[in-house]
Scaffold this active site. Structure first.
Site, PDB file in Angstrom:
ATOM      1  CB  CYS A 180      -0.945  -0.005   1.192  1.00 54.13           C
ATOM      2  SG  CYS A 180      -1.960  -1.491   1.261  1.00 54.13           S
ATOM      3  CB  CYS A 227     -13.162  -2.018   6.517  1.00 44.45           C
ATOM      4  SG  CYS A 227     -13.243  -3.278   7.794  1.00 44.45           S
ATOM      5  CE  LYS A 260     -14.512   3.326   5.989  1.00 46.09           C
ATOM      6  NZ  LYS A 260     -15.911   3.078   6.154  1.00 46.09           N
ATOM      7  CG  HIS A 316      -6.359   1.575   0.347  1.00 44.44           C
ATOM      8  ND1 HIS A 316      -5.193   2.117  -0.173  1.00 44.44           N
ATOM      9  CD2 HIS A 316      -5.952   0.556   1.164  1.00 44.44           C
ATOM     10  CE1 HIS A 316      -4.157   1.447   0.304  1.00 44.44           C
ATOM     11  NE2 HIS A 316      -4.580   0.501   1.101  1.00 44.44           N
TER      12      HIS A 316
HETATM   13  N1  COA Z   1     -17.063   0.952   4.198  1.00 43.50           N
HETATM   14  C1  COA Z   1     -18.348   1.310   4.072  1.00 43.50           C
HETATM   15  N2  COA Z   1     -19.221   0.681   3.243  1.00 43.50           N
HETATM   16  C2  COA Z   1     -18.732  -0.355   2.529  1.00 43.50           C
HETATM   17  C3  COA Z   1     -17.405  -0.777   2.608  1.00 43.50           C
HETATM   18  C4  COA Z   1     -16.548  -0.078   3.483  1.00 43.50           C
HETATM   19  N3  COA Z   1     -15.264  -0.432   3.604  1.00 43.50           N
HETATM   20  N4  COA Z   1     -17.210  -1.818   1.771  1.00 43.50           N
HETATM   21  C5  COA Z   1     -18.389  -2.050   1.173  1.00 43.50           C
HETATM   22  N5  COA Z   1     -19.319  -1.168   1.628  1.00 43.50           N
HETATM   23  C6  COA Z   1     -20.729  -1.099   1.283  1.00 43.50           C
HETATM   24  C7  COA Z   1     -20.949  -1.191  -0.215  1.00 43.50           C
HETATM   25  O1  COA Z   1     -20.991   0.090  -0.802  1.00 43.50           O
HETATM   26  C8  COA Z   1     -22.284  -1.873  -0.281  1.00 43.50           C
HETATM   27  O2  COA Z   1     -23.292  -0.923  -0.008  1.00 43.50           O
HETATM   28  P1  COA Z   1     -24.709  -0.987  -0.756  1.00 43.50           P
HETATM   29  O3  COA Z   1     -25.302  -2.301  -0.351  1.00 43.50           O
HETATM   30  O4  COA Z   1     -25.429   0.214  -0.228  1.00 43.50           O
HETATM   31  O5  COA Z   1     -24.386  -0.926  -2.211  1.00 43.50           O
HETATM   32  C9  COA Z   1     -22.255  -2.847   0.897  1.00 43.50           C
HETATM   33  O6  COA Z   1     -21.323  -2.259   1.845  1.00 43.50           O
HETATM   34  C10 COA Z   1     -21.789  -4.246   0.545  1.00 43.50           C
HETATM   35  O7  COA Z   1     -20.626  -4.136  -0.277  1.00 43.50           O
HETATM   36  P2  COA Z   1     -19.725  -5.388  -0.594  1.00 43.50           P
HETATM   37  O8  COA Z   1     -18.699  -4.972  -1.619  1.00 43.50           O
HETATM   38  O9  COA Z   1     -20.583  -6.571  -0.896  1.00 43.50           O
HETATM   39  O10 COA Z   1     -18.986  -5.635   0.804  1.00 43.50           O
HETATM   40  P3  COA Z   1     -18.090  -6.837   1.214  1.00 43.50           P
HETATM   41  O11 COA Z   1     -18.698  -7.441   2.431  1.00 43.50           O
HETATM   42  O12 COA Z   1     -17.786  -7.745   0.059  1.00 43.50           O
HETATM   43  O13 COA Z   1     -16.708  -6.119   1.622  1.00 43.50           O
HETATM   44  C11 COA Z   1     -15.276  -5.343   3.360  1.00 43.50           C
HETATM   45  C12 COA Z   1     -16.667  -5.251   2.729  1.00 43.50           C
HETATM   46  C13 COA Z   1     -15.197  -4.362   4.501  1.00 43.50           C
HETATM   47  C14 COA Z   1     -15.023  -6.773   3.871  1.00 43.50           C
HETATM   48  C15 COA Z   1     -14.208  -4.989   2.265  1.00 43.50           C
HETATM   49  O14 COA Z   1     -14.457  -3.697   1.784  1.00 43.50           O
HETATM   50  C16 COA Z   1     -12.783  -5.065   2.809  1.00 43.50           C
HETATM   51  O15 COA Z   1     -12.235  -6.141   2.985  1.00 43.50           O
HETATM   52  N6  COA Z   1     -12.122  -3.908   3.037  1.00 43.50           N
HETATM   53  C17 COA Z   1     -10.736  -3.890   3.471  1.00 43.50           C
HETATM   54  C18 COA Z   1      -9.800  -3.879   2.278  1.00 43.50           C
HETATM   55  C19 COA Z   1      -8.367  -4.054   2.695  1.00 43.50           C
HETATM   56  O16 COA Z   1      -8.043  -4.927   3.486  1.00 43.50           O
HETATM   57  N7  COA Z   1      -7.478  -3.207   2.168  1.00 43.50           N
HETATM   58  C20 COA Z   1      -6.077  -3.261   2.502  1.00 43.50           C
HETATM   59  C21 COA Z   1      -5.828  -2.548   3.766  1.00 43.50           C
HETATM   60  S1  COA Z   1      -4.174  -2.699   4.338  1.00 43.50           S
END
Ligand code: COA
Length: 388
Positions: free
Chosen positions: A84, A210, A331, A335
């Site tokens: 990252c 997240c 957030k 990212h």
């Molecule tokens: N924050 C807020 N809302 C989020 C979100 C987040 N991080 N990620 C997804 N959403 C929302 C989507 O917009 C969607 O909303 P909607 O239903 O109104 O359209 C809903 O949540 C479901 O989205 P989806 O893509 O199916 O979520 P998911 O469960 O597959 O993934 C996380 C959600 C948090 C698990 C995923 O975003 C994640 O793993 N994030 C971390 C990424 C990471 O690790 N990056 C590296 C960091 S070092």
């Protein structure tokens, strides 16, 4: 000492894009060139970041592809991969080249595609991201990056009494800021109640703690000290610190201290002849709310142990004593891994020029960006300031 200066900056909106990486990067790069008033033919080198195009969509050796796409075929291109922290490290190397007299005008930036357009779902992308953790000691355990930062944060909660509600305040602040940023992935606000009711991702993190998976690109034009004054609104690079920390996780002495951030910040502040107290705002790597708490302390912006309390008390709000992540941060702004580091520098440039509109930090003259990679294992800290 001669200082490099940023004279042009731009980024795509971070979010979901269905375009190839060279097109995404092209939008940011051509925007940065136009902002600077520089022609592609005037750029001497490209310092470029992409972390995982090979794993996500079988797209590697992107350097000459993106250079050709923006009319710069022929120039040298260096490609960086530091998880990252990818494009912040590209920027650091560009600064060294410009300040060392190797080049006078360079393009720096990065691109990534992480959303399902690449043909991978959340589980697959999470596994790909986890390739940045230790191959022998961490990957076999199944730990993912939400899990890594959850461990750091749990330890901080244990040591300092940080609460889930305080973490929720970080999410509320950053979603509020992101709602004022037209380039942000999320335009929606959230509340402490909504954040605390979200599904658990990795205890203590819920959905709103997240960052999302995002696509996007960002770019800046960097020029030498001698040339900087011939541009409108140059923003000086005060210093760039770069440090690494122990890997694997289990060998870190005090994991939540994020030592690499402290070391990189000390370097950057010293180069810029300043200290944390001289910062008017900060863009920090809030891949998770807990990561912002740790970063606010590691950069010396908030006293050790007080990061969660500071967020809940509004000390890090846009109108607080030290605004953190006025862009919305990872957030809410999003990212796209390889674009995140220079994306932070686009925000610093925009704010320091006074061009940030509704999210402008009044009177900002100096700011710090913090971009980390892997198990907080690579950290690049950059201080930028209005040219005196
Ligand atoms: N924050 C807020 N809302 C989020 C979100 C987040 N991080 N990620 C997804 N959403 C929302 C989507 O917009 C969607 O909303 P909607 O239903 O109104 O359209 C809903 O949540 C479901 O989205 P989806 O893509 O199916 O979520 P998911 O469960 O597959 O993934 C996380 C959600 C948090 C698990 C995923 O975003 C994640 O793993 N994030 C971390 C990424 C990471 O690790 N990056 C590296 C960091 S070092």
């Amino acid at each position: 000492m001669a200082r490099a200066a940023v004279v042009g900056a731009d980024m795509t909106r971070f979010g979901v894009h269905d375009r190839p990486m060279q097109e995404l990067f092209g939008e940011a790069a051509l925007g940065a060139l136009a902002d600077a008033g520089v022609e592609p033919g005037e750029v001497e080198a490209l310092y470029f970041g992409n972390a995982m195009g090979g794993q996500t969509e079988n797209d590697t050796h992107l350097g000459p592809k993106v250079a050709s796409h923006v009319g710069m075929a022929g120039i040298p291109v260096q490609r960086y991969e530091d998880a990252c922290a990818t494009s912040a490290n590209a920027f650091k190397n560009a600064v060294e080249a410009v300040e060392g007299g190797v080049h006078d005008v360079v393009l720096v930036g990065g691109v990534e595609r992480c959303t399902p357009g690449v043909g991978k779902d959340t589980a697959e992308m999470t596994r790909i991201f986890a390739s940045a953790s230790h191959r022998q000691y961490e990957q076999p355990t199944g730990i993912t990056f939400p899990g890594v930062f959850a461990l750091f944060t749990k330890r901080h909660m244990h040591e300092h009494g940080t609460t889930e509600e305080q973490l929720a305040h970080v999410a509320v602040k950053n979603h509020g800021n992101g709602a004022l940023n037209p380039k942000a992935h999320f335009g929606k606000q959230t509340t402490v109640e909504e954040a605390l009711e979200g599904p658990i991702v990795a205890d203590p993190f819920r959905l709103m703690d997240c960052c999302p998976f995002s696509d996007g690109a960002s770019a800046v034009i960097l020029v030498s000290d001698d040339l900087a004054d011939s541009f409108d609104a140059p923003v000086d690079v005060g210093g760039v610190g770069h440090a690494t920390d122990v890997v694997p996780l289990a060998d870190k002495e005090v994991p939540h201290v994020t030592q690499a951030a402290r070391d990189a910040a000390a370097q950057a502040y010293e180069q810029a002849d300043t200290s944390a107290g001289g910062m008017d705002f900060a863009e920090v790597h809030d891949c998770f709310t807990g990561a912002e708490v740790l970063a606010s302390e590691a950069l010396g912006l908030i006293e050790d142990g007080q990061g969660g309390f500071a967020a809940a008390e509004g000390r890090t709000a846009r109108d607080g004593e030290i605004p953190i992540n006025p862009s919305g941060g990872l957030k809410a702004k999003g990212h796209p891994i390889g674009a995140t580091g220079t994306g932070q520098l686009v925000e610093l440039t925009t704010q320091l020029r006074g061009d940030a509109g509704e999210r402008q930090i009044d009177g900002a003259e100096r700011a710090v960006a913090h971009n980390l990679g892997g198990d907080a294992a690579t950290t690049v800290v950059t201080v930028m300031e209005v040219r005196g």
